[in-house]
Design an enzyme around this catalytic site. Structure first.
Site, PDB file in Angstrom:
ATOM      1  CB  ALA A  86      -0.935   0.009   1.213  1.00 29.75           C
ATOM      2  CD  GLN A  94      -1.991   0.767   5.710  1.00 32.46           C
ATOM      3  OE1 GLN A  94      -1.247   0.445   4.788  1.00 32.46           O
ATOM      4  NE2 GLN A  94      -1.537   1.073   6.925  1.00 32.46           N
ATOM      5  CB  THR A 117       4.204  -2.407   9.357  1.00 33.47           C
ATOM      6  OG1 THR A 117       4.739  -2.167  10.671  1.00 33.47           O
ATOM      7  CG2 THR A 117       5.147  -1.826   8.307  1.00 33.47           C
ATOM      8  CG  HIS A 131      21.569   8.580 -34.301  1.00 31.27           C
ATOM      9  ND1 HIS A 131      20.338   8.983 -34.742  1.00 31.27           N
ATOM     10  CD2 HIS A 131      22.408   9.608 -34.584  1.00 31.27           C
ATOM     11  CE1 HIS A 131      20.428  10.191 -35.268  1.00 31.27           C
ATOM     12  NE2 HIS A 131      21.670  10.593 -35.176  1.00 31.27           N
ATOM     13  CB  ALA A 160      18.919  20.763 -28.986  1.00 26.69           C
TER      14      ALA A 160
END
Length: 393
Positions: A8, A78, A84, A308, A385
């Site tokens: 969760a 939950q 926990t 490339h 660029a």
């Protein structure tokens, strides 16, 4: 044996990778972290999987469905992240016997989980060099007698690895008060069980809490190191495949390309020509690695393109990323120090001399862009660029 898988969490320290994907569903060697956990539970003998879900729960439900490897799957929600023990408490009405609890964003060695189940009631442990950062276990006469969270002066290096097998009676011990952190902790449940039962410490050979981006890369390195060679895709006669490499059916390795394993090239991916893939690299479905590209020790998730004459090293790259031609990722500090990454506003050392970048989904870069070591790019970021990026965007 029922196995409760905690899935969760939001994974805020894993951002931007967890912006659209819940942390337990992030990919390790092509499968979600939570699937590695579920597999370990099934192989150890679990006859039902209970997934505790919350943030991004539909991704979990869609992936696992109603059964995983013929073991039935149940989902519980939950609604708020309150620790926990609270997560396991959400599954209380479904618990009807001894039950295991495993973290859906941790990796365990499968043999260790098998031994954990066999030794029930039990807690997984591991020896670490920095026990002061964990819950330290004390073992007396073969049973765990105490656990101390993050002690200033640890008595030993044996710590809690966050996996448990509880007796059926622990179902009634899940309603623990909030800790100083404001959470209901499963370690408090463990303390209650220790009072009434002999709880065995089962030391794992390997365990990893996958909480930050470089740990996701390390997790991939671990699991890719366990694969066996399988070449089902289309590999050019002029290409070279060395070592444990998986080329899935539908993948294409073009001429003059070299792939040094361990590596996975997923279905629909195309690599080359004249490309070089090395290190422990995962190339996801429908990824395009173009001419004269080098990919080293990295994870490229689905539908990403690397233009490339580019280089990507020691990096985790999200989905539908478009790297323009000539992209360069810097994956090492000039002075040889460990690479540092910003996590929730803090500068944190990765502990790695080699670490590149963390790239969220839908990122694009122009031709000849450069990304500095430790940079994170958020979902949808666009880099012009020729730009050199030295800070998170």
């Amino acid at each position: 044996m029922q196995a409760i898988v905690l899935a969760a969490g939001r994974g805020t320290r894993m951002r931007p990778l967890s912006n659209a994907t819940p942390k337990p569903m992030l990919s390790v060697a092509g499968r979600p972290i939570a699937e590695h956990t579920a597999d370990a539970a099934v192989e150890a003998g679990a006859d039902e999987l209970l997934f505790v879900v919350g943030h991004g729960q539909q991704r979990v439900r869609d992936h696992f469905g109603t059964a995983h490897r013929d073991v039935p799957v149940t989902y519980v929600v939950q609604s708020k992240q309150r620790g926990t023990a609270d997560a396991v408490h959400a599954a209380k009405e479904h618990i009807d016997g001894p039950f295991a609890v495993l973290s859906g964003d941790s990796l365990y060695d499968p043999d260790g989980i098998d031994r954990l189940f066999a030794a029930a009631p039990s807690v997984a442990s591991i020896r670490v060099p920095d026990p002061e950062n964990y819950g330290v276990l004390t073992v007396a006469d073969g049973a765990v007698s105490d656990i101390v969270e993050k002690p200033d002066a640890p008595q030993n290096d044996l710590v809690n690895a966050g996996a448990y097998v509880f007796p059926a009676e622990a179902r009634d011990a899940l309603d623990v008060p909030e800790s100083e952190r404001g959470e209901r902790e499963l370690t408090d449940v463990l303390e209650r069980v220790i009072e009434d039962f002999n709880v065995t410490s089962v030391t794992l050979d390997r365990w990893m809490d996958v909480g930050r981006p470089w740990e996701l890369l390390e997790a991939n390195e671990w699991k890719l190191g366990t694969i066996d060679r399988r070449v089902d895709g289309d590999v050019s006669d002029d290409a070279t495949i060395r070592g444990d490499v998986v080329v899935e059916e539908g993948a294409t390795i073009r001429e003059e390309t070299v792939v040094d394993g361990p590596a996975v090239v997923s279905s629909g991916a195309e690599v080359g020509p004249n490309a070089y893939v090395r290190g422990r690299t995962f190339i996801g479905p429908n990824v395009s690695v173009e001419r004269a590209v080098e990919i080293e020790n990295s994870v490229l998730l689905a539908d990403t393109r690397v233009g490339h004459h580019s280089y990507v090293g020691d990096s985790v790259v999200g989905r539908e990323v478009d790297f323009g031609p000539g992209l360069k990722v810097v994956n090492r500090c000039q002075d040889g120090s460990d690479v540092v990454v910003t996590v929730k506003g803090d500068r944190v050392s990765t502990g790695r001399q080699n670490f590149g970048v963390v790239v969220g989904d839908d990122v694009g870069t122009g031709i000849d862009a450069t990304l500095d070591a430790g940079v994170k790019l958020s979902h949808g970021t666009s880099i012009p660029a020729g730009e050199t990026v030295t800070r998170d965007r």
